[in-house]
Design a protein around this motif. Sequence first.
Motif, PDB file in Angstrom:
ATOM      1  N   MET A  85       0.291   4.078 -11.862  1.00 47.59           N
ATOM      2  CA  MET A  85      -0.532   3.989 -10.669  1.00 47.59           C
ATOM      3  C   MET A  85       0.313   4.331  -9.458  1.00 47.59           C
ATOM      4  O   MET A  85       1.291   3.619  -9.156  1.00 47.59           O
ATOM      5  CB  MET A  85      -1.109   2.575 -10.534  1.00 47.59           C
ATOM      6  CG  MET A  85      -1.886   2.120 -11.760  1.00 47.59           C
ATOM      7  SD  MET A  85      -2.714   0.533 -11.527  1.00 47.59           S
ATOM      8  CE  MET A  85      -1.309  -0.559 -11.342  1.00 47.59           C
ATOM      9  N   ASN A  86      -0.035   5.415  -8.787  1.00 48.86           N
ATOM     10  CA  ASN A  86       0.658   5.849  -7.577  1.00 48.86           C
ATOM     11  C   ASN A  86      -0.268   5.758  -6.374  1.00 48.86           C
ATOM     12  O   ASN A  86      -1.491   5.682  -6.520  1.00 48.86           O
ATOM     13  CB  ASN A  86       1.139   7.292  -7.744  1.00 48.86           C
ATOM     14  CG  ASN A  86       2.120   7.466  -8.892  1.00 48.86           C
ATOM     15  OD1 ASN A  86       2.896   6.557  -9.209  1.00 48.86           O
ATOM     16  ND2 ASN A  86       2.093   8.622  -9.523  1.00 48.86           N
ATOM     17  N   SER A  87       0.335   5.786  -5.203  1.00 50.90           N
ATOM     18  CA  SER A  87      -0.432   5.736  -3.945  1.00 50.90           C
ATOM     19  C   SER A  87      -1.462   4.605  -3.977  1.00 50.90           C
ATOM     20  O   SER A  87      -2.645   4.815  -3.672  1.00 50.90           O
ATOM     21  CB  SER A  87      -1.119   7.082  -3.690  1.00 50.90           C
ATOM     22  OG  SER A  87      -0.179   8.129  -3.652  1.00 50.90           O
ATOM     23  N   LEU A  88      -1.013   3.442  -4.333  1.00 52.28           N
ATOM     24  CA  LEU A  88      -1.931   2.312  -4.474  1.00 52.28           C
ATOM     25  C   LEU A  88      -2.538   1.916  -3.134  1.00 52.28           C
ATOM     26  O   LEU A  88      -1.881   1.987  -2.084  1.00 52.28           O
ATOM     27  CB  LEU A  88      -1.203   1.126  -5.094  1.00 52.28           C
ATOM     28  CG  LEU A  88      -1.043   1.218  -6.617  1.00 52.28           C
ATOM     29  CD1 LEU A  88       0.063   0.303  -7.111  1.00 52.28           C
ATOM     30  CD2 LEU A  88      -2.362   0.865  -7.295  1.00 52.28           C
ATOM     31  N   VAL A 131      -9.753   6.912  -8.722  1.00 49.79           N
ATOM     32  CA  VAL A 131      -8.321   6.936  -9.039  1.00 49.79           C
ATOM     33  C   VAL A 131      -7.825   8.315  -9.438  1.00 49.79           C
ATOM     34  O   VAL A 131      -6.624   8.499  -9.670  1.00 49.79           O
ATOM     35  CB  VAL A 131      -7.971   5.921 -10.158  1.00 49.79           C
ATOM     36  CG1 VAL A 131      -8.476   4.523  -9.791  1.00 49.79           C
ATOM     37  CG2 VAL A 131      -8.527   6.355 -11.509  1.00 49.79           C
ATOM     38  N   LYS A 132      -8.715   9.273  -9.534  1.00 46.87           N
ATOM     39  CA  LYS A 132      -8.302  10.626  -9.939  1.00 46.87           C
ATOM     40  C   LYS A 132      -7.231  11.173  -8.998  1.00 46.87           C
ATOM     41  O   LYS A 132      -7.343  11.055  -7.786  1.00 46.87           O
ATOM     42  CB  LYS A 132      -9.513  11.562  -9.952  1.00 46.87           C
ATOM     43  CG  LYS A 132     -10.388  11.435 -11.180  1.00 46.87           C
ATOM     44  CD  LYS A 132     -11.565  12.405 -11.125  1.00 46.87           C
ATOM     45  CE  LYS A 132     -12.450  12.245 -12.352  1.00 46.87           C
ATOM     46  NZ  LYS A 132     -13.652  13.111 -12.275  1.00 46.87           N
ATOM     47  N   GLY A 133      -6.205  11.748  -9.607  1.00 47.28           N
ATOM     48  CA  GLY A 133      -5.109  12.313  -8.825  1.00 47.28           C
ATOM     49  C   GLY A 133      -4.032  11.309  -8.459  1.00 47.28           C
ATOM     50  O   GLY A 133      -2.956  11.705  -7.988  1.00 47.28           O
ATOM     51  N   ARG A 134      -4.305  10.015  -8.665  1.00 40.05           N
ATOM     52  CA  ARG A 134      -3.321   8.981  -8.323  1.00 40.05           C
ATOM     53  C   ARG A 134      -2.849   8.202  -9.560  1.00 40.05           C
ATOM     54  O   ARG A 134      -1.709   7.754  -9.612  1.00 40.05           O
ATOM     55  CB  ARG A 134      -3.904   8.007  -7.310  1.00 40.05           C
ATOM     56  CG  ARG A 134      -4.308   8.650  -5.988  1.00 40.05           C
ATOM     57  CD  ARG A 134      -4.738   7.611  -4.962  1.00 40.05           C
ATOM     58  NE  ARG A 134      -5.914   6.877  -5.387  1.00 40.05           N
ATOM     59  CZ  ARG A 134      -5.939   5.561  -5.602  1.00 40.05           C
ATOM     60  NH1 ARG A 134      -4.842   4.828  -5.444  1.00 40.05           N
ATOM     61  NH2 ARG A 134      -7.070   4.965  -5.964  1.00 40.05           N
ATOM     62  N   PHE A 135      -3.730   8.022 -10.525  1.00 38.83           N
ATOM     63  CA  PHE A 135      -3.414   7.264 -11.737  1.00 38.83           C
ATOM     64  C   PHE A 135      -3.318   8.212 -12.919  1.00 38.83           C
ATOM     65  O   PHE A 135      -4.043   9.206 -12.999  1.00 38.83           O
ATOM     66  CB  PHE A 135      -4.489   6.235 -12.041  1.00 38.83           C
ATOM     67  CG  PHE A 135      -4.567   5.075 -11.089  1.00 38.83           C
ATOM     68  CD1 PHE A 135      -3.904   5.052  -9.880  1.00 38.83           C
ATOM     69  CD2 PHE A 135      -5.343   3.954 -11.429  1.00 38.83           C
ATOM     70  CE1 PHE A 135      -3.976   3.973  -9.013  1.00 38.83           C
ATOM     71  CE2 PHE A 135      -5.439   2.869 -10.586  1.00 38.83           C
ATOM     72  CZ  PHE A 135      -4.753   2.894  -9.370  1.00 38.83           C
ATOM     73  N   PRO A 170       0.834  -1.208   0.000  1.00 36.17           N
ATOM     74  CA  PRO A 170       0.000   0.000   0.000  1.00 36.17           C
ATOM     75  C   PRO A 170       0.869   1.258   0.000  1.00 36.17           C
ATOM     76  O   PRO A 170       1.879   1.330   0.710  1.00 36.17           O
ATOM     77  CB  PRO A 170      -0.796  -0.125   1.297  1.00 36.17           C
ATOM     78  CG  PRO A 170      -0.872  -1.596   1.534  1.00 36.17           C
ATOM     79  CD  PRO A 170       0.452  -2.146   1.078  1.00 36.17           C
ATOM     80  N   GLY A 171       0.468   2.228  -0.825  1.00 32.03           N
ATOM     81  CA  GLY A 171       1.259   3.440  -0.977  1.00 32.03           C
ATOM     82  C   GLY A 171       2.284   3.367  -2.079  1.00 32.03           C
ATOM     83  O   GLY A 171       2.880   4.392  -2.445  1.00 32.03           O
TER      84      GLY A 171
END
Length: 117
Positions: free
Chosen positions: A83-86, A64-68, A14-15
């Motif tokens: 993909m960030n901050s999973l 997922v907006k703002g992370r992907f 995670p993260g």
Amino acid sequence: QVQLVESGGDLVQPGGSLRLSCAGSGFTFSNYVMSWYRRAPAKQRELVASIGAFGIGTNYADSVKGRFTISRDDAKNTVYLQMNSLKPEGTAVYYCEAVRPQVSEYWGQGTQVTVSS
């Protein structure tokens, strides 16, 4: 023969971050809307992100907006999903789709992403 081949799935904490790739062949890649979907265990398939033909326009699921970030390289016939901050709820099989509306639709075989500590 048309092919869409996804890669990049893995086990991540995670993260963490992953970048998925989907390479297309056998069709005029740049003319197609490219999308990433995912199917989590016991859940329906969900649209994650899409990018228009020639890279015109993107669309993301609220979750997922703002992370992907979806992107494409038409010279390489490849679409990416950074993909960030999973989160653990991101655990799913991720599928690539190519669509030319009212003409044709193709799917890849999927790549497994597992988010777990």
